[in-house]
Structure formats: C-alpha cells, structure tokens
Motif scaffolding. Sequence first.
Motif, PDB file in Angstrom:
ATOM      1  N   THR A   6       0.839  -1.195   0.000  1.00 17.20           N
ATOM      2  CA  THR A   6       0.000   0.000   0.000  1.00 17.20           C
ATOM      3  C   THR A   6       0.871   1.241   0.000  1.00 17.20           C
ATOM      4  O   THR A   6       1.710   1.414   0.868  1.00 17.20           O
ATOM      5  N   ARG A  10      -5.503   5.591   2.779  1.00 18.07           N
ATOM      6  CA  ARG A  10      -6.588   4.989   2.025  1.00 18.07           C
ATOM      7  C   ARG A  10      -7.681   5.949   1.624  1.00 18.07           C
ATOM      8  O   ARG A  10      -8.519   5.642   0.800  1.00 18.07           O
ATOM      9  N   ARG A  11      -7.756   7.088   2.231  1.00 20.23           N
ATOM     10  CA  ARG A  11      -8.825   8.010   1.885  1.00 20.23           C
ATOM     11  C   ARG A  11      -8.298   9.053   0.925  1.00 20.23           C
ATOM     12  O   ARG A  11      -7.333   9.765   1.219  1.00 20.23           O
ATOM     13  N   SER A  90      -8.178   7.299  -6.309  1.00 19.48           N
ATOM     14  CA  SER A  90      -9.566   6.879  -6.318  1.00 19.48           C
ATOM     15  C   SER A  90     -10.366   7.699  -7.306  1.00 19.48           C
ATOM     16  O   SER A  90      -9.901   8.720  -7.819  1.00 19.48           O
ATOM     17  N   THR A 217      -6.943   2.440  -3.159  1.00 18.95           N
ATOM     18  CA  THR A 217      -7.372   2.874  -1.831  1.00 18.95           C
ATOM     19  C   THR A 217      -7.651   1.704  -0.900  1.00 18.95           C
ATOM     20  O   THR A 217      -7.589   1.844   0.310  1.00 18.95           O
ATOM     21  N   ILE A 218      -7.989   0.538  -1.464  1.00 21.93           N
ATOM     22  CA  ILE A 218      -8.237  -0.656  -0.649  1.00 21.93           C
ATOM     23  C   ILE A 218      -7.262  -1.748  -1.079  1.00 21.93           C
ATOM     24  O   ILE A 218      -7.314  -2.220  -2.216  1.00 21.93           O
ATOM     25  N   THR A 220      -6.348  -5.475  -0.631  1.00 23.39           N
ATOM     26  CA  THR A 220      -6.912  -6.712  -0.091  1.00 23.39           C
ATOM     27  C   THR A 220      -5.880  -7.531   0.663  1.00 23.39           C
ATOM     28  O   THR A 220      -6.248  -8.434   1.420  1.00 23.39           O
ATOM     29  N   ARG A 234     -12.146  -7.368   4.339  1.00 22.16           N
ATOM     30  CA  ARG A 234     -11.413  -6.126   4.094  1.00 22.16           C
ATOM     31  C   ARG A 234     -12.091  -5.303   3.008  1.00 22.16           C
ATOM     32  O   ARG A 234     -12.232  -4.080   3.144  1.00 22.16           O
ATOM     33  N   ASP A 237     -15.692  -4.138   4.369  1.00 23.92           N
ATOM     34  CA  ASP A 237     -15.601  -3.171   5.468  1.00 23.92           C
ATOM     35  C   ASP A 237     -15.063  -1.818   5.012  1.00 23.92           C
ATOM     36  O   ASP A 237     -15.435  -0.774   5.568  1.00 23.92           O
ATOM     37  N   GLU A 238     -14.168  -1.815   4.018  1.00 22.45           N
ATOM     38  CA  GLU A 238     -13.541  -0.572   3.588  1.00 22.45           C
ATOM     39  C   GLU A 238     -14.186   0.019   2.339  1.00 22.45           C
ATOM     40  O   GLU A 238     -13.727   1.049   1.829  1.00 22.45           O
ATOM     41  N   GLU A 240     -16.266   2.140  -0.095  1.00 20.40           N
ATOM     42  CA  GLU A 240     -16.788   3.503  -0.051  1.00 20.40           C
ATOM     43  C   GLU A 240     -16.856   4.025  -1.477  1.00 20.40           C
ATOM     44  O   GLU A 240     -16.161   3.524  -2.374  1.00 20.40           O
ATOM     45  N   ALA A 243     -13.777   4.122  -4.276  1.00 25.02           N
ATOM     46  CA  ALA A 243     -12.651   3.277  -3.892  1.00 25.02           C
ATOM     47  C   ALA A 243     -12.102   2.483  -5.076  1.00 25.02           C
ATOM     48  O   ALA A 243     -12.836   2.060  -5.963  1.00 25.02           O
TER      49      ALA A 243
END
Length: 280
Positions: A6, A10-11, A90, A217-218, A220, A234, A237-238, A240, A243
């Motif tokens: 990563t 993430r945002r 994103s 952004t995500i 796995t 994952r 839950d993440e 949005e 993403a």
Amino acid sequence: METDQTPMGRRSLLRIALCTGAAAAVAPLFSTGRSGTPSRPAAPPPAAGPQAHTAGLHKASAYRLQPMTASAPYQLTRGVTPVREEPFLSMPSLGRSMVLTFDDGPDPLYTPDILKILRGHDVRAMFFVCGQRVADHGDLLRRIADDGHVVGNHSWSHPLLPDLAPSRIRAELERTSELIERTIGTPPLWHRAPYGAWNRRTFEIGAELGMEPLAWTIDTLDWREPGTSAIVGRVVDEAEPGAVVLSHDAGGDRSQSVAALRQYLPKLRRSGYRLTVPMR
C-alpha cells in the motif's frame, strides 16, 4: 513475483482534473493522495522473464462491444498526458461506484476464473499486466480485452522501478506497452508501478508513453494469503464511493483471491455499489 504494498493513505483527498493538452478535453477522473513514495518491499524483485514475441491482432467479440457498465461516466479525449507528482488513488465520488483492479497477470490458473466471475455479474475491471507474462499468455490478454476490461501496464519484469536507471525504467514500461499494443491492437493508457513505488522518472516516462498512473485505496492483502473471509471482510468493510480495490491474479497462489471475488462482488452489488472502469 512479489506483490505490491500500500503506497499511501486509504482516503483520497483532493479531486483534480485531468488536463490532456490544448487539443484534449478536460474531465474529472481520479483523485490523488497527499503522501509520497511508499516504503520498499522486504523481498527482492524477480528476475526478468523471457523475450517478447509478436502476437497477432484480433477481432473484438460481441461481448466486448456491449456497453461498459452504466456507471462509467468518465471519458477523456486522448492528448498530451501531463506529468503527475503522485498517482491517482480513487475515483471522485459519483454515487456508489468502485473500481476493481488485478495485478501481476495474466495467469492461466487464476485469470480465467476471475474473468468468468466478472462476466457473470456483467462487471468490467482493470488488469495491470506484466510484459513477461503477456509474452507467454497473449491469448489470455486478448480474452481480457475481448471482455471489455481495461488493460494497464505493470512493467515488464516487476522490478522496483526507483532503483533502476532511467533507461531501464523506460525499457520496462515501453517494452510492455508495445507488446500490449501488438497483442490487443491498442496501447495501455494506465500504468501502475510494482510495489506502488513511484519516482519522478517513472511519472515522466509513463506520461511520455501516454499513460496515467493509478494506485489504490483498498489493499486486499491477498498476496499474504490471509484466508478468503479476511479478504472479503477487508473489501466489504472498507468499501466507499470512489474506492479502487487492489487484488492479484498472478504472482503466487491466488485461489483465495478468486474465492473472495466470488463472495464480495455480489455483496457490493447488493449494497448498491456499481463496479466501473475509467474510460479514455
């Protein structure tokens, strides 16, 4: 082949417009993050693969000619690609849209199953491929393109690009773009640095080759083989709006990645997410 790490938070933060030169249209596409180059991976990159061979051009299938998803709102006229200082992370929020991406392929063990699952849900995704694998599995790349997915450049041999001389960076990206174009008839318009490791020369060379950089952004973390349920959790839950999900279809045992996609894709759809791809 080691996997990517990563690269940053993430945002996504600031939405920017893609400026493609005076002759090109300007359209909002992806948002960038504020952090810089990620830490390098613990494991060394693999050695370069076999020499490329020329594959014949193909005729698109009827399936490819169907519309992408209704939620693919962005289209960019090709022109001069600007040099970025960091990759896009994103999509700007537009309803509940997400992008699925798969790195390191194509792979005859896992890519066909992923294509089957995506086709079953009439979903398009992005595949960032390595040139040395395309050289061995050009038929799979044609299947990816025929199904309407976006093909991106993930270098030739998956090295840590910032460690290479500019000439080597160019060879890694240019050689892969040329082989992709010979195989499916069109060059890639997106690239992703192995390990998420970018530097100024990578951005410059990518832009010279007409490609935009895309991160995620995500993550796995499927390369760790944490178990199917962990990967599903994952992603769900993440999830949005906007993403970009990082998964892999090669580089190791990706059976958990395939099984997880089979579970989280319908979950995302039931939650109202539209899975789309950028159009350029």
